[in-house]
Design a protein around this motif. Structure first.
Motif, PDB file in Angstrom:
ATOM      1  N   ASN A  74       0.848  -1.197   0.000  1.00 30.93           N
ATOM      2  CA  ASN A  74       0.000   0.000   0.000  1.00 30.93           C
ATOM      3  C   ASN A  74       0.886   1.252   0.000  1.00 30.93           C
ATOM      4  O   ASN A  74       0.928   1.994   0.988  1.00 30.93           O
ATOM      5  N   PRO A  75       1.612   1.506  -1.085  1.00 34.39           N
ATOM      6  CA  PRO A  75       2.592   2.598  -1.089  1.00 34.39           C
ATOM      7  C   PRO A  75       2.014   3.981  -0.813  1.00 34.39           C
ATOM      8  O   PRO A  75       2.645   4.790  -0.133  1.00 34.39           O
ATOM      9  N   THR A  76       0.812   4.256  -1.293  1.00 38.15           N
ATOM     10  CA  THR A  76       0.283   5.616  -1.118  1.00 38.15           C
ATOM     11  C   THR A  76       0.027   5.954   0.353  1.00 38.15           C
ATOM     12  O   THR A  76       0.031   7.122   0.724  1.00 38.15           O
ATOM     13  N   LYS A  77      -0.168   4.963   1.179  1.00 39.76           N
ATOM     14  CA  LYS A  77      -0.359   5.192   2.621  1.00 39.76           C
ATOM     15  C   LYS A  77       0.888   5.823   3.246  1.00 39.76           C
ATOM     16  O   LYS A  77       0.789   6.605   4.191  1.00 39.76           O
ATOM     17  N   TYR A  78       2.057   5.493   2.734  1.00 43.03           N
ATOM     18  CA  TYR A  78       3.313   5.859   3.386  1.00 43.03           C
ATOM     19  C   TYR A  78       4.016   7.066   2.772  1.00 43.03           C
ATOM     20  O   TYR A  78       4.982   7.565   3.339  1.00 43.03           O
ATOM     21  N   ILE A  79       3.550   7.532   1.635  1.00 42.95           N
ATOM     22  CA  ILE A  79       4.201   8.687   0.999  1.00 42.95           C
ATOM     23  C   ILE A  79       3.980   9.920   1.860  1.00 42.95           C
ATOM     24  O   ILE A  79       2.857  10.228   2.240  1.00 42.95           O
ATOM     25  N   PRO A  80       5.049  10.640   2.181  1.00 38.10           N
ATOM     26  CA  PRO A  80       4.887  11.851   2.994  1.00 38.10           C
ATOM     27  C   PRO A  80       4.010  12.886   2.287  1.00 38.10           C
ATOM     28  O   PRO A  80       4.029  12.997   1.059  1.00 38.10           O
ATOM     29  N   GLN A  81       3.248  13.618   3.064  1.00 38.47           N
ATOM     30  CA  GLN A  81       2.418  14.684   2.527  1.00 38.47           C
ATOM     31  C   GLN A  81       3.311  15.762   1.915  1.00 38.47           C
ATOM     32  O   GLN A  81       4.445  15.960   2.340  1.00 38.47           O
ATOM     33  N   TYR A  82       2.781  16.448   0.931  1.00 39.40           N
ATOM     34  CA  TYR A  82       3.443  17.581   0.271  1.00 39.40           C
ATOM     35  C   TYR A  82       4.797  17.182  -0.320  1.00 39.40           C
ATOM     36  O   TYR A  82       5.753  17.933  -0.284  1.00 39.40           O
ATOM     37  N   GLY A  83       4.847  15.969  -0.860  1.00 33.48           N
ATOM     38  CA  GLY A  83       6.047  15.507  -1.545  1.00 33.48           C
ATOM     39  C   GLY A  83       7.260  15.344  -0.657  1.00 33.48           C
ATOM     40  O   GLY A  83       8.369  15.200  -1.146  1.00 33.48           O
ATOM     41  N   GLY A  84       7.053  15.352   0.656  1.00 28.77           N
ATOM     42  CA  GLY A  84       8.175  15.224   1.584  1.00 28.77           C
ATOM     43  C   GLY A  84       8.832  16.547   1.922  1.00 28.77           C
ATOM     44  O   GLY A  84       9.877  16.574   2.569  1.00 28.77           O
ATOM     45  N   PHE A  85       8.231  17.656   1.506  1.00 26.68           N
ATOM     46  CA  PHE A  85       8.739  18.979   1.894  1.00 26.68           C
ATOM     47  C   PHE A  85       8.155  19.349   3.257  1.00 26.68           C
ATOM     48  O   PHE A  85       7.205  18.724   3.735  1.00 26.68           O
TER      49      PHE A  85
END
Length: 148
Positions: A74-85
């Motif tokens: 479930n990759p989208t669960k773990y992607i940081p918000q705002y592209g990791g900025f």
């Protein structure tokens, strides 16, 4: 003084970041190579090259094969918000600012990363300045950034 240093850094970093890059890829990885799954266990853990994967055209690094497998389910669960900025900078000014991968918050099942250097901890600022309001503003600002 803290705000002056932060906004000076904000100006420099935002001018270095391409508007077309919607991911913060310092060191070539999301979250500077920290394990995005480990954050959800309330740990900031540096990933290792043995456990890497690509998703949405960017690289992720993990501290274990188990966390890599969890991410792949479930990759989208773990992607940081705002592209990791930095979430605070996105919310406050709509600017893409680098982060300190050890400074994070899990809020409503999502990962938020923050700048923390030179005596300025934007996670603390985020928490003091009404995180719900900043989060809503950051969501609005991020939509504009991604469109450009």
């Amino acid at each position: 003084m803290k705000n002056i240093v932060f906004f000076l850094h904000l100006f420099i970093v935002s001018n270095l970041c391409s508007q077309e890059n919607v991911y913060n890829l310092k060191n070539g990885f999301i979250a500077e190579g920290y394990d995005v799954v480990a954050y959800f266990e309330n740990k900031a853990v540096k990933g290792i090259k043995q456990f890497t994967t690509d998703f949405d055209g960017v690289k992720f690094q993990f501290s274990s094969n188990e966390n890599l497998a969890t991410f792949k389910k479930n990759p989208t669960k773990y992607i940081p918000q705002y592209g990791g900025f930095c979430a605070y900078a996105i919310g406050k000014n709509g600017e893409k600012v680098s982060i300190n991968p050890k400074t994070f918050e899990i809020r409503e099942g999502k990962l938020y990363l923050f700048y923390n250097s030179w005596g300025t901890n934007t996670l603390e600022m985020w928490q003091k300045e009404d995180p719900n309001k900043l989060q809503k503003k950051a969501d609005e600002n991020w939509k504009k950034i991604v469109k450009n």
